[in-house]
Scaffold this active site. Structure first.
Site, short mmCIF file in Angstrom:
data_model
loop_
_atom_site.label_atom_id
_atom_site.label_comp_id
_atom_site.label_asym_id
_atom_site.label_seq_id
_atom_site.Cartn_x
_atom_site.Cartn_y
_atom_site.Cartn_z
N HIS A 82 4.33 -3.03 -16.75
CA HIS A 82 3.81 -3.36 -15.42
C HIS A 82 2.67 -4.37 -15.56
O HIS A 82 1.79 -4.21 -16.40
CB HIS A 82 3.28 -2.11 -14.72
CG HIS A 82 2.79 -2.39 -13.34
ND1 HIS A 82 3.62 -2.36 -12.24
CD2 HIS A 82 1.57 -2.75 -12.87
CE1 HIS A 82 2.94 -2.68 -11.17
NE2 HIS A 82 1.68 -2.92 -11.52
N ASP A 161 3.02 5.84 -1.50
CA ASP A 161 2.24 4.65 -1.89
C ASP A 161 2.47 3.50 -0.91
O ASP A 161 1.54 2.77 -0.58
CB ASP A 161 2.60 4.20 -3.32
CG ASP A 161 1.82 2.95 -3.69
OD1 ASP A 161 0.58 3.02 -3.74
OD2 ASP A 161 2.43 1.88 -3.85
N ARG A 168 -4.35 0.53 3.19
CA ARG A 168 -5.46 -0.06 2.41
C ARG A 168 -5.56 -1.55 2.66
O ARG A 168 -6.66 -2.11 2.75
CB ARG A 168 -5.22 0.20 0.91
CG ARG A 168 -5.45 1.65 0.52
CD ARG A 168 -4.91 1.92 -0.88
NE ARG A 168 -5.51 1.09 -1.88
CZ ARG A 168 -4.90 0.68 -2.99
NH1 ARG A 168 -3.63 1.02 -3.23
NH2 ARG A 168 -5.51 -0.08 -3.85
N SER A 183 -2.00 4.09 -7.34
CA SER A 183 -0.91 3.35 -6.71
C SER A 183 0.08 2.84 -7.77
O SER A 183 1.30 3.06 -7.67
CB SER A 183 -1.51 2.17 -5.92
OG SER A 183 -0.54 1.24 -5.56
N LYS A 187 4.10 4.82 -9.10
CA LYS A 187 5.41 4.15 -9.15
C LYS A 187 5.98 4.18 -10.56
O LYS A 187 7.18 4.34 -10.76
CB LYS A 187 5.27 2.71 -8.63
CG LYS A 187 5.01 2.68 -7.12
CD LYS A 187 4.70 1.30 -6.60
CE LYS A 187 3.31 0.86 -6.93
NZ LYS A 187 2.71 -0.15 -6.08
N1 URA Z 1 -0.61 -3.25 -7.29
C1 URA Z 1 -0.23 -2.04 -6.81
O1 URA Z 1 0.92 -1.64 -6.95
N2 URA Z 1 -1.15 -1.27 -6.20
C2 URA Z 1 -2.43 -1.65 -6.03
O2 URA Z 1 -3.20 -0.88 -5.48
C3 URA Z 1 -2.83 -2.92 -6.52
C4 URA Z 1 -1.89 -3.71 -7.16
#
Ligand code: URA
Length: 433
Positions: A82, A161, A168, A183, A187
């Protein structure tokens, strides 16, 4: 349990219990807790923070708000990666085929562009015919036959999320380290791989602008991954200048292919080899040095390039553009940007470079916007290089000529030319395990 009491508790700097956090997330996902109360809670977390334990519980609760993908039909160890997001970041397109060529499976769900940052799914969709939405069976089949598959995030992956992120985004609570960590990691945990390599970007083009914040975020995410039983490591990498020389969707696929052919820019190649060897190390393929050599070999012998072509073909795309990227459609219009004075390129505000590329059509203005896959920027000079007055420092590409002026203005604002040669910054700042 009243949401009012939980908000007050966090506002006063106290620690929420596991039961409180789980019931809050369940209630919010079910629509029992309204946005205005969750907004107040997010702002309280923004100011008061969360302990590591609270963050780990929040991550787990959000991960379990939807499907937990079971990757057991895919044989062998699965490694995920990621990136926290950047400009010119086409590393997944290089790294995933390298890792797959070394016998480690990559079953990856990626995102679309967000703000000034590009997204892997948009880049892949610049390949004619390429499908990034597959059924679960198709996804498993592609990974089992080619060693890798990169698709868009399934609709029911961490829906909590999705809801929280949208809130947010409009309540000035994105830039909170525990909220970002929860967050991203919710995932990753829901996506089901055994190991996770995190590329935490730092600098003017990243969400985290300082090294200290990037390290803190990386430490939090690694702790969450390990706590959930996943082997997790983070690299802190430089996003103070765009990665590579090309920004934009098909332009970035072309540069990824060049890198897999061993002809990529030095910075992109080095970051990709480090990420790939980190993933191989997590999968237990050898020492960091052995893994680095293994990754290099897949570029030298062409096996990684062939893997990418195989994945593209398996997902309905035209593999001939991967083997010969000159077949990609080209933008009908281009404009050269010239240096306004002689000197050294000392800084490139990378967020502004990303915005300029987006303004040319490479990104979305609204959620519904159609992307111009040929749009973007080719950097002819990068930070540290000397330029003559009037020398070309970049070329802008678009399908809509009327977009040039505003994008050129934005790009020129990003560039600083001065008399002194700047010190070279590292590409990899730290490794967090
Ligand atoms: N990427 C994400 O998936 N979540 C965040 O809060 C910031 C960047």
């Amino acid at each position: 349990m009243r949401m009012y009491d939980l908000i007050a508790k966090k506002r006063n700097g106290e620690t929420l219990t596991e039961e409180e956090i789980r019931s809050m997330i369940d209630g919010y996902v079910l629509g029992e807790i309204p946005d205005y109360q969750m907004s107040a809670m997010l702002m309280a977390i923004y100011f008061k923070g969360m302990s590591d334990t609270e963050t780990a519980i929040l991550t787990d609760a959000v991960a379990h708000s939807g499907d937990m993908v079971d990757l057991t039909p895919i044989q062998g160890i699965k490694v995920d990666k990621h990136s926290t997001g950047g400009v010119g970041d086409k590393t997944t397109l290089v790294v995933a085929p390298i890792v797959a060529s070394c016998g480690v499976k990559v079953a990856k769900m990626s995102g679309r562009g967000l703000g000034h940052t590009g997204g892997t799914v948009d880049k892949l969709e610049s390949i004619p015919g390429m499908r990034t939405t597959l059924t679960e069976e198709e996804f498993f089949e592609v990974v089992n036959t080619t060693g890798l598959s990169v698709i868009g995030q399934s609709g029911n992956l961490a829906p909590g999320d999705k809801k929280l992120y949208a809130l947010r985004d409009v309540t000035a609570t994105v830039e909170s380290i525990p909220l970002i960590a929860a967050s991203i990691m919710s995932k990753k945990l829901a996506a089901g791989s055994d190991c996770i390599l995190l590329d935490v970007k730092t600098g003017s083009g990243a969400f985290m602008k300082t090294l200290q914040d990037s390290v803190t975020l990386a430490e939090k995410m690694v702790a969450i991954g390990e706590h959930a039983g996943k082997k997790t490591m983070a690299l802190i990498t430089n996003m103070d200048i765009p990665l590579g020389n090309l920004i934009g969707n098909s332009l970035e696929v072309i540069e990824a292919v060049e890198t897999l052919k061993g002809r990529g820019p030095k910075d992109l190649t080095e970051v990709c080899l480090n990420l790939a060897s980190g993933m191989l190390w997590l999968a237990g393929k050898g020492t960091p040095e052995e893994c680095f050599a293994m990754a290099e070999k897949t570029i030298a012998d062409g096996s990684a390039l062939n893997r990418l072509a195989a994945m593209v073909k398996a997902q309905g795309g035209d593999p001939s553009v991967i083997l010969d990227p000159s077949l990609f459609a080209k933008a009908p219009y281009e404009r050269e940007i010239n240096a306004v004075k002689k000197g050294y390129l000392v800084h490139m505000n990378t967020e502004q470079c990303g915005i300029a590329s987006s303004m040319l059509g490479a990104g979305r203005v609204t959620k519904e916007s159609l992307i111009d896959y040929t749009a973007g920027i080719a950097l002819k000079k990068k930070v540290g290089q000397e330029v003559e007055e009037g020398e070309t420092i970049a070329v802008l590409y678009t399908s809509r000529q009327e977009l040039f002026d505003a994008a050129e203005e934005e790009f020129l604002k990003a560039v600083t030319i001065a008399d002194e040669k700047p010190e070279e910054e590292p590409l990899i700042y730290a490794r967090v395990t």
